[in-house]
Design an enzyme around this catalytic site. Structure first.
Site, PDB file in Angstrom:
ATOM      1  NE  ARG A  95      14.701  52.681  75.079  1.00 44.96           N
ATOM      2  CZ  ARG A  95      13.435  52.978  74.786  1.00 44.96           C
ATOM      3  NH1 ARG A  95      12.449  52.560  75.560  1.00 44.96           N
ATOM      4  NH2 ARG A  95      13.151  53.724  73.727  1.00 44.96           N
ATOM      5  CG  ASP A 243      10.690  59.048  77.395  1.00 42.95           C
ATOM      6  OD1 ASP A 243       9.714  59.363  76.685  1.00 42.95           O
ATOM      7  OD2 ASP A 243      10.924  57.888  77.779  1.00 42.95           O
ATOM      8  CE  LYS A 254       8.734  56.312  71.464  1.00 44.81           C
ATOM      9  NZ  LYS A 254      10.108  55.768  71.287  1.00 44.81           N
TER      10      LYS A 254
HETATM   11  O1  MRU Z   1      10.403  54.192  73.481  1.00 39.35           O
HETATM   12  P1  MRU Z   1       9.336  54.132  74.539  1.00 39.35           P
HETATM   13  O2  MRU Z   1       8.151  53.328  74.135  1.00 39.35           O
HETATM   14  O3  MRU Z   1       9.907  53.711  75.881  1.00 39.35           O
HETATM   15  O4  MRU Z   1       8.849  55.641  74.702  1.00 39.35           O
HETATM   16  C1  MRU Z   1       7.902  55.954  75.668  1.00 39.35           C
HETATM   17  C2  MRU Z   1       7.428  57.350  75.589  1.00 39.35           C
HETATM   18  O5  MRU Z   1       7.908  58.143  74.823  1.00 39.35           O
HETATM   19  C3  MRU Z   1       6.396  57.785  76.594  1.00 39.35           C
HETATM   20  O6  MRU Z   1       5.597  58.786  76.061  1.00 39.35           O
HETATM   21  C4  MRU Z   1       7.137  58.290  77.820  1.00 39.35           C
HETATM   22  O7  MRU Z   1       7.940  57.312  78.407  1.00 39.35           O
HETATM   23  C5  MRU Z   1       6.355  58.953  78.854  1.00 39.35           C
HETATM   24  S1  MRU Z   1       4.906  58.222  79.458  1.00 39.35           S
HETATM   25  C6  MRU Z   1       5.200  56.908  80.320  1.00 39.35           C
END
Ligand code: MRU
Length: 360
Positions: A95, A243, A254
């Site tokens: 990813r 992220d 997200k």
């Molecule tokens: O696609 P995902 O479910 O891995 O996305 C996760 C997020 O966007 C979280 O808000 C982010 O990783 C930060 S909190 C652990």
């Protein structure tokens, strides 16, 4: 207050051993565990979001390096190193947005290169020690962020959040949700409004599940309802994770986070980002450089296998968006709270060592 959750990431055994993951794609209906014994099985688990959330991906990747070493164990010296390096590179492509993946793999690579002359089994054991260290540190970091963030909330707080940022998303109790857990533990009266988080429903499936188990009042809303809630005065603070955070404080999270930040700004509601230092990317000056993962249109067109749109219609499915730093009230880290504008604070926190990491 100690909130007890099933371990969602756990290394079982020593060397050899395997990684046991709570399959988040099956929640909230089923608590099913995956056993990853190879890098390709972990890579699949990351791609398919069985394990997800930036810090959790980093913790899993740390253990992934042990899987890589185990897979290559039978090869003679130089071929062993070559194979492990190739497997780490492969895992690193699973990813693109969560920088914790790259960060954890860099830690593993450093151990690999430092130990390059040692027998493969010893290298695998050193990688396991490093992975356990990453996991242990993440637990402590989550607790520290939670406590620092909890102090920002009033005694009675209605918090709006997006995606899932709790136990499932980290190796500890979370980023933004750790703030909720610590505030509740400190006796504050907290109610969480959780965006359902289309298209994969991390808010509905995971955040609602986690908070319900923790006994924290939670109200679910459609992503599109957040504006009305903020306009009605029903939110005291917005709390989100990240992220990847660039040097100037722009950050990816997200998809749907950026509109929340705009709305919070419009309605004068504090907007807090809660993230560990491992989520900062000092190699990137600003948000424009953050790679945003594009996912399959099928996630929008046929969620959970149900056709909800005309067949063959086009769909655009970025998994993340980028929010400019100017919309952020403060960034909460394990080293304290950086109030906006936070560019200088970020530079001071990351220091030279982190800067060098970014140049690699
Ligand atoms: O696609 P995902 O479910 O891995 O996305 C996760 C997020 O966007 C979280 O808000 C982010 O990783 C930060 S909190 C652990």
């Amino acid at each position: 207050m100690e909130i007890r959750f099933p371990a969602s990431i756990e290394w079982q055994g020593g060397v050899p051993g395997h990684l046991r993951l709570l399959d988040q794609t099956r929640l909230p209906h089923e608590e099913v565990y995956l056993e990853c014994r190879t890098v390709s099985s972990l890579e699949k688990a990351v791609r398919e979001l069985s394990v997800r959330g930036a810090p959790a991906i980093g913790v899993a990747a740390g253990y992934g390096a042990v899987l890589a070493a185990q897979e290559a164990l039978d090869r003679p010296g130089p071929a062993f190193l070559q194979e492990v390096r190739a497997l780490l590179d492969r895992l690193g492509r699973a990813r693109p947005t969560a920088v914790n993946l790259t960060w954890a793999l860099e830690r593993a690579r450093r151990v690999l290169e430092e130990k390059a002359a040692a027998p493969p089994r010893e290298i695998a054991a050193a990688l396991l020690e490093e992975a356990r260290g990453i996991h242990r540190e993440d637990r402590a970091v989550c607790r520290a962020m939670g406590e620092a963030g909890a102090a920002l909330l009033p005694r009675k707080a209605r918090v709006l959040t997006h995606c899932n940022t709790g136990f499932l998303a980290t190796g500890g109790e979370g980023t933004a949700l750790a703030v909720v857990y610590r505030a509740a533990a400190a006796g504050k009266e907290i109610r969480v409004f959780a965006d359902e988080t289309r298209p994969l429903w991390q808010g509905a499936r995971l955040t609602a599940w986690e908070l319900q188990r923790a006994g924290i009042p939670v109200t679910l809303l459609c992503d599109g309802a957040a504006g009305s809630l903020l306009a009605s005065g029903g939110v005291d603070a917005v709390l989100v994770g990240a992220d990847r955070i660039a040097r100037n404080g722009d950050f990816a999270n997200k998809i749907g986070t950026y509109p929340l930040a705009v709305l919070a700004n419009r309605h004068g509601v504090p907007f807090y980002v809660v993230a560990p230092l491992s989520t900062f990317d000092p190699s990137l000056p600003g948000g424009k450089e953050i790679p945003v993962e594009q996912r399959s249109p099928a996630e929008i067109l046929t969620p959970r296998g149900i056709q909800v749109a005309p067949e063959d219609v086009d769909a655009w499915n970025p998994a993340f968006d980028v929010t400019p730093a100017e919309l952020v009230t403060a960034v909460v880290t394990e080293k304290g709270v950086l109030s906006s504008p936070c560019e200088e604070g970020i530079a001071a926190l990351l220091g030279d060592g982190a800067g060098k990491r970014g140049e690699n």
